[in-house]
Motif scaffolding. Structure first.
Motif, PDB file in Angstrom:
ATOM      1  N   ILE A 171       0.356   7.509   5.064  1.00  0.00           N
ATOM      2  CA  ILE A 171       1.511   6.623   5.256  1.00  0.00           C
ATOM      3  C   ILE A 171       2.692   7.122   4.443  1.00  0.00           C
ATOM      4  N   VAL A 172       2.418   7.564   3.224  1.00  0.00           N
ATOM      5  CA  VAL A 172       3.492   8.140   2.395  1.00  0.00           C
ATOM      6  C   VAL A 172       4.097   9.353   3.091  1.00  0.00           C
ATOM      7  N   GLU A 173       3.252  10.235   3.600  1.00  0.00           N
ATOM      8  CA  GLU A 173       3.744  11.430   4.289  1.00  0.00           C
ATOM      9  C   GLU A 173       4.604  11.063   5.497  1.00  0.00           C
ATOM     10  N   HIS A 174       4.206  10.019   6.215  1.00  0.00           N
ATOM     11  CA  HIS A 174       4.910   9.629   7.442  1.00  0.00           C
ATOM     12  C   HIS A 174       6.269   8.991   7.151  1.00  0.00           C
ATOM     13  N   TYR A 175       6.342   8.094   6.167  1.00  0.00           N
ATOM     14  CA  TYR A 175       7.569   7.317   5.946  1.00  0.00           C
ATOM     15  C   TYR A 175       8.469   7.872   4.853  1.00  0.00           C
ATOM     16  N   ARG A 176       7.965   8.797   4.052  1.00  0.00           N
ATOM     17  CA  ARG A 176       8.765   9.483   3.023  1.00  0.00           C
ATOM     18  C   ARG A 176       9.432   8.500   2.050  1.00  0.00           C
ATOM     19  N   PRO A 177       8.680   7.556   1.467  1.00  0.00           N
ATOM     20  CA  PRO A 177       9.284   6.650   0.480  1.00  0.00           C
ATOM     21  C   PRO A 177       9.621   7.380  -0.802  1.00  0.00           C
ATOM     22  N   VAL A 178      10.599   6.836  -1.532  1.00  0.00           N
ATOM     23  CA  VAL A 178      10.953   7.443  -2.817  1.00  0.00           C
ATOM     24  C   VAL A 178      10.212   6.778  -3.969  1.00  0.00           C
ATOM     25  N   PHE A 179       9.735   5.534  -3.772  1.00  0.00           N
ATOM     26  CA  PHE A 179       8.866   4.913  -4.776  1.00  0.00           C
ATOM     27  C   PHE A 179       8.122   3.734  -4.164  1.00  0.00           C
ATOM     28  N   PHE A 180       7.102   3.283  -4.879  1.00  0.00           N
ATOM     29  CA  PHE A 180       6.421   2.037  -4.548  1.00  0.00           C
ATOM     30  C   PHE A 180       6.001   1.380  -5.854  1.00  0.00           C
ATOM     31  N   SER A 181       5.688   0.097  -5.780  1.00  0.00           N
ATOM     32  CA  SER A 181       5.232  -0.651  -6.948  1.00  0.00           C
ATOM     33  C   SER A 181       3.740  -0.913  -6.834  1.00  0.00           C
ATOM     34  N   ALA A 182       3.078  -0.948  -7.983  1.00  0.00           N
ATOM     35  CA  ALA A 182       1.648  -1.218  -7.996  1.00  0.00           C
ATOM     36  C   ALA A 182       1.258  -1.827  -9.329  1.00  0.00           C
ATOM     37  N   VAL A 183       0.012  -2.258  -9.407  1.00  0.00           N
ATOM     38  CA  VAL A 183      -0.576  -2.722 -10.658  1.00  0.00           C
ATOM     39  C   VAL A 183      -1.757  -1.811 -10.955  1.00  0.00           C
ATOM     40  N   PRO A 184      -2.272  -1.805 -12.184  1.00  0.00           N
ATOM     41  CA  PRO A 184      -3.329  -0.841 -12.538  1.00  0.00           C
ATOM     42  C   PRO A 184      -4.541  -0.855 -11.621  1.00  0.00           C
ATOM     43  N   LEU A 209      -6.667  12.380  -0.453  1.00  0.00           N
ATOM     44  CA  LEU A 209      -5.338  12.981  -0.292  1.00  0.00           C
ATOM     45  C   LEU A 209      -5.273  13.801   0.995  1.00  0.00           C
ATOM     46  N   ASP A 210      -6.316  14.548   1.256  1.00  0.00           N
ATOM     47  CA  ASP A 210      -6.438  15.336   2.493  1.00  0.00           C
ATOM     48  C   ASP A 210      -5.194  16.177   2.776  1.00  0.00           C
ATOM     49  N   GLY A 211      -4.601  16.711   1.718  1.00  0.00           N
ATOM     50  CA  GLY A 211      -3.468  17.604   1.899  1.00  0.00           C
ATOM     51  C   GLY A 211      -2.174  16.948   2.317  1.00  0.00           C
ATOM     52  N   ALA A 212      -2.094  15.615   2.236  1.00  0.00           N
ATOM     53  CA  ALA A 212      -0.877  14.904   2.646  1.00  0.00           C
ATOM     54  C   ALA A 212       0.303  15.312   1.766  1.00  0.00           C
ATOM     55  N   ASP A 213       1.472  15.430   2.391  1.00  0.00           N
ATOM     56  CA  ASP A 213       2.692  15.759   1.666  1.00  0.00           C
ATOM     57  C   ASP A 213       3.300  14.467   1.119  1.00  0.00           C
ATOM     58  N   ILE A 214       3.162  14.248  -0.183  1.00  0.00           N
ATOM     59  CA  ILE A 214       3.698  13.028  -0.799  1.00  0.00           C
ATOM     60  C   ILE A 214       4.855  13.360  -1.760  1.00  0.00           C
ATOM     61  N   THR A 251      -2.595  13.120  -8.222  1.00  0.00           N
ATOM     62  CA  THR A 251      -1.567  12.977  -7.196  1.00  0.00           C
ATOM     63  C   THR A 251      -0.294  13.763  -7.470  1.00  0.00           C
ATOM     64  N   GLY A 252      -0.082  14.119  -8.732  1.00  0.00           N
ATOM     65  CA  GLY A 252       1.185  14.760  -9.088  1.00  0.00           C
ATOM     66  C   GLY A 252       2.341  13.777  -9.154  1.00  0.00           C
ATOM     67  N   MET A 253       2.046  12.483  -8.963  1.00  0.00           N
ATOM     68  CA  MET A 253       3.100  11.466  -9.026  1.00  0.00           C
ATOM     69  C   MET A 253       3.531  11.219 -10.468  1.00  0.00           C
ATOM     70  N   LYS A 254       4.721  10.705 -10.605  1.00  0.00           N
ATOM     71  CA  LYS A 254       5.265  10.328 -11.901  1.00  0.00           C
ATOM     72  C   LYS A 254       5.213   8.811 -12.020  1.00  0.00           C
ATOM     73  N   ILE A 255       4.500   8.305 -13.012  1.00  0.00           N
ATOM     74  CA  ILE A 255       4.368   6.869 -13.200  1.00  0.00           C
ATOM     75  C   ILE A 255       5.413   6.379 -14.201  1.00  0.00           C
ATOM     76  N   LEU A 256       6.133   5.339 -13.812  1.00  0.00           N
ATOM     77  CA  LEU A 256       7.041   4.662 -14.736  1.00  0.00           C
ATOM     78  C   LEU A 256       6.438   3.290 -15.027  1.00  0.00           C
ATOM     79  N   GLU A 257       5.893   3.150 -16.223  1.00  0.00           N
ATOM     80  CA  GLU A 257       5.293   1.869 -16.581  1.00  0.00           C
ATOM     81  C   GLU A 257       6.372   0.929 -17.098  1.00  0.00           C
TER      82      GLU A 257
END
Length: 624
Positions: free
Chosen positions: A290-303, A314-319, A344-350
Motif C-alpha cells: 500500500i505504501v508503494e502504491h500510494y507513495r505517502p510521505v508519513f503515517f502515524s502509529a503507536v508502538p 516487505l517483499d521488495g516493496a519500494d517505500i 524498514t529503513g524508515m525514520k521514526i519521529l517519536e
C-alpha cells in the motif's frame, strides 16, 4: 504556507517571536477546511480502502466533494435544531462519512467522538455527560452490533432529539433519520445558516477517561485545534498534494487531527486504511504494498502497530516515499525503535501529547538530531516544563535541567478543562499550566524525556521502578513481540514487578530463558521481575496502546487466588474477579462457597485474616 526548518530549540523560539494569532489567522476548523479545499478542489482528499487486499480500488473523494459533504452535514445538523452549544455524538468506524460528521458537527455545534467498542452503558453515560442532542451511528445493514448498542440505550439519554444512521433508512416516528437521504436535501456549495465562530468556542468534547465511573470529557476550542493543525504542518513539512495514511481510529485525536484536519487544511491527500484501521489483518499483510502504491510521505502509529509491522512482509516493496513515521501515545522501546528502523529503513519521529493539549506537544525534529528514547523538542507555542509538587499537588518550584518532575504544559492548544467540574480538581499548576500527570525531565538542549506516569510506577518498598527499565531488557530478545511490566501486590514490599510478554509466532524460547535474560540485563536489582508470564495476546486499547490495567488486574487475581488456597477445607469453591472501581480505583470481588457445615462468619473472618497484609479494597460474597 511557508516551510520552516526545526532542528533545535532556538528554531522554535525564533518562530515564536511572531505571536501565534498573527501566524494562524483561521478562526475555526471549518474555515481551515475551506481554505484547504480552495488550493486544488479537484485533487484527491481521501482514498478510502475497503480492505487490504483491494487497496488499488479505493473510494475516491476530492477536496471539493469533501468540503461539500461537510457543508451539507452542517446544514442538516442546523436544520435539526443544533446551535453552537449543542452536542452531536458520533459512534462510527473509520469511514469518509466520519469526517463529514465530525467537521460538520464542529461547524454547526460541538462534536463528541466516541469509541465504537465501548459497551452500551458506557456510551449512554458519555452521551448523558455531554448532553447529546443528536447521535450518529451506523444503520443495522452496515453495523448491526453498533446499531443494536445504540438502540438499546438511546431512550435513556435525556434531551436526545435524533438518531442518524449512516447507511440506514429513516423512521421519523421513532426519532431516526437516514444520513444519506437526509443529506441530499441540503446544498453543498454553502452554509444555509449564519454563524460567526469565535476561536474560543468549544469545537469538540473528547472522551479521555476510563470506561467506568463518571465520563471525563475534554473541552477543546476551535483555537486549540486550528493552532494544532498549523503546528503539525510546520513540524511535518507537509505540502499540498502530498499523501499521508491513517490507520488510527477517528474517535481519537491522533486520527482526526494529525492525519485528518492537518492534511485536509494543507490541501493534502489522506489514505484511509479501511474501516477497522490497523485492526484489519489484511491491511497489515499488505501494508508495504500500500505504501508503494500510494507513495505517502508519513503515517502515524503507536508502538504495538510497529510490532505488528515488524512481522509484515516487505517483499521488495519500494517505500522510499516515506520521509518518516510518527510514533506516540505510549513510550517506544529503544530496542523496538532500532529493530524497526533496521528492517524498514524508515525514520521514526517519536512524539508526545495528550487529548487535553489537542494531540501533540513535542516531537523529535525532522530536520535535526533525534535523541532516541526522548519524545523530542516542544512544538511552537507549546510551553513545556517539569515541576516539583508537594504531596498535596501544590507547586514547589520548577525542576532543574535533567531533574525529574511532573510535566506541565501551557499555550493556545491547551484545553478548557473537563465538562464535569469534579474532574478539574488539581489539573492546573501555578496558574494556567496543565498538570499532565506524567513524569519527565528536560535536558540542556530542550529535549523532553518521559520517565513514567505516576500511576504506572511500580513502588517496591518505597523504591520507584520505571516499567520501561524492565520492558527495554525484554525487547532485546528477538522472540519477544510485545512486553509490559506492572506491579503485583506483595504483602511485604507493597508491590513487586512482574512482566507479561507476547511472543512471535513459532518462538521456542522458554520462561526460564526469558527470566535469565531479565536477571542478566536489568541493572537495577529491585526492577528484576519476580515473575514472567507468556500470554497469547497483549491487551490493548482501541487506539492500540497496551492496556496495563488489565495486566495489573490479572496479577492481583493471581495473588488473591493463591492466598485464598489457605482456606483449605473451609471452602468448596472460590472465584476472584478484578476490575476498575470509580471510588477505590481497583475492585476485587471474591465469591466463596463454604464447605458443608462451615459457618459463614468463620469463613469471612478467615478471609479477612489471610488478606490483611494487602491494602486493596475487596468485597466478599459467601454463596450457597
Amino acid at each position: 504556507m511557508e516551510s520552516y526548518q526545526i532542528a533545535t530549540l532556538a528554531d522554535i523560539e525564533t518562530i515564536e517571536q511572531v505571536p501565534a494569532h498573527e501566524r494562524v489567522t483561521a478562526q475555526s476548523t471549518f474555515q481551515l477546511l475551506e481554505n484547504g479545499a480552495r488550493q486544488n478542489p479537484d485533487a484527491p482528499a481521501i482514498s478510502f480502502l475497503t480492505d487490504g487486499d483491494t487497496f488499488h480500488r479505493p473510494r475516491l473523494i476530492s477536496h471539493n466533494e469533501l468540503i461539500g459533504k461537510i457543508r451539507q452535514t452542517a446544514n442538516m445538523f442546523h436544520d435539526l435544531g443544533i446551535g453552537p452549544q449543542d452536542v452531536i455524538t458520533y459512534v462510527l468506524p473509520n469511514l469518509p462519512e466520519t469526517h463529514f460528521v465530525l467537521w460538520g458537527a464542529e461547524a454547526a455545534g460541538i462534536a463528541n467522538p466516541v469509541n465504537p467498542l465501548l459497551e452500551a452503558d458506557t456510551l449512554r453515560d458519555i452521551c448523558i455527560a455531554a448532553q447529546t442532542r443528536i447521535l450518529v451511528t451506523l444503520g443495522p445493514e452496515l453495523g448491526c452490533e453498533l446499531w443494536q448498542k445504540v438502540d438499546t440505550v438511546r431512550r435513556q439519554i435525556p434531551g436526545l432529539k435524533w438518531v442518524i444512521r449512516v447507511g440506514g433508512e429513516s423512521d421519523p416516528d421513532e426519532g431516526v433519520l437516514g444520513y444519506e437521504a437526509q443529506l441530499a436535501q441540503y446544498p453543498a456549495d454553502r452554509l444555509t445558516f449564519d454563524r460567526t465562530i469565535a476561536k474560543t468556542d468549544i469545537a469538540s468534547l473528547y472522551h479521555t477517561g476510563g470506561t467506568t465511573g463518571r465520563p471525563k470529557l475534554a473541552r477543546r476550542t476551535h483555537e486549540n485545534e486550528v493552532v494544532m493543525a498549523w503546528d503539525l504542518q510546520v513540524a511535518s513539512g507537509l505540502h499540498a498534494g502530498e499523501t499521508v495514511m491513517v490507520g488510527l481510529p477517528l474517535f481519537h485525536c491522533n486520527g482526526t487531527i494529525v492525519t485528518g484536519l492537518m492534511p485536509f487544511a494543507a490541501g493534502g491527500h489522506v489514505v484511509m486504511l479501511t474501516a477497522a484501521g490497523y485492526r484489519n489483518p489484511s491491511l497489515i499483510g499488505n501494508f508495504f504494498k500500500i505504501v508503494e502504491h500510494y507513495r505517502p510521505v508519513f503515517f502515524s502509529a503507536v508502538p504495538t502497530v510497529l510490532s505488528m509491522l515488524l512481522e509484515a512482509p516487505l517483499d521488495g516493496a519500494d517505500i522510499s516515499s516515506l520521509r518518516y513515521l510518527i510514533c506516540g501515545a505510549a513510550p517506544l522501546s529503544v530496542e523496538l525503535f532500532n529493530r524497526f528502523e533496521t528492517k524498514t529503513g524508515m525514520k521514526i519521529l517519536e512524539g508526545y501529547g495528550l487529548t487535553e493539549t489537542a494531540v501533540a506537544s513535542a516531537i523529535n525534529p525532522k530536520d535535526g538530531q533525534r535523541k532516541i528514547g526522548s519524545v523530542g523538542l516542544r512544538l511552537p507555542y507549546h510551553w513545556v516544563k517539569t515541576v516539583l509538587l508537594d504531596e498535596q499537588g501544590a507547586y514547589i518550584r520548577d525542576a532543574a535541567v535533567n531533574e525529574i518532575g511532573v510535566v506541565a504544559i501551557k499555550g493556545p492548544c491547551v484545553f478548557k478543562g473537563y465538562v464535569e467540574e469534579i474532574h478539574n480538581q488539581g489539573i492546573w499548576i501555578d496558574g494556567d499550566w496543565f498538570n499532565t500527570g506524567d513524569l519527565g525531565r528536560i535536558d540542556a538542549d530542550g529535549f523532553l524525556w518521559l520517565t513514567g506516569r505516576r500511576k504506572e510506577l511500580i513502588i517496591r518498598g518505597g523504591h520507584n521502578i520505571d516499567p520501561a527499565v524492565i520492558e527495554e531488557a525484554l525487547y532485546q530478545l528477538s522472540d519477544v513481540k510485545v512486553a509490559a511490566a506492572v506491579g503485583r501486590p506483595d504483602p511485604h514490599a507493597g508491590e513487586v514487578p512482574v512482566a507479561y510478554v507476547e511472543l512471535k509466532d513459532g518462538s521456542g524460547i522458554s520462561l526460564d530463558q526469558i527470566a535469565a535474560h531479565a536477571r542478566e540485563h536489568i541493572g537495577e536489582r529491585a526492577a528484576i521481575p519476580k515473575a514472567v508470564e507468556v500470554i497469547d495476546q497483549m491487551p490493548v486499547t482501541a487506539v492500540g496502546k497496551i492496556f496495563k490495567p488489565a495486566l495489573r488486574w490479572a496479577s492481583i487475581r493471581s495473588v488473591f487466588e493463591t492466598e485464598l488456597t489457605a482456606l483449605d477445607d473451609l471452602a468448596e469453591g472460590i472465584a476472584v474477579e478484578v476490575g476498575e472501581d470509580k471510588v477505590h480505583g481497583t475492585r476485587v470481588n471474591i465469591q466463596i462457597k463454604p464447605a458443608a457445615g462451615i459457618d459463614r462468619q468463620i469463613l469471612s473472618d478467615r478471609v479477612a485474616e489471610i488478606l490483611s497484609p494487602y491494602t486493596l479494597h475487596y468485597e466478599l460474597t459467601v454463596t450457597g
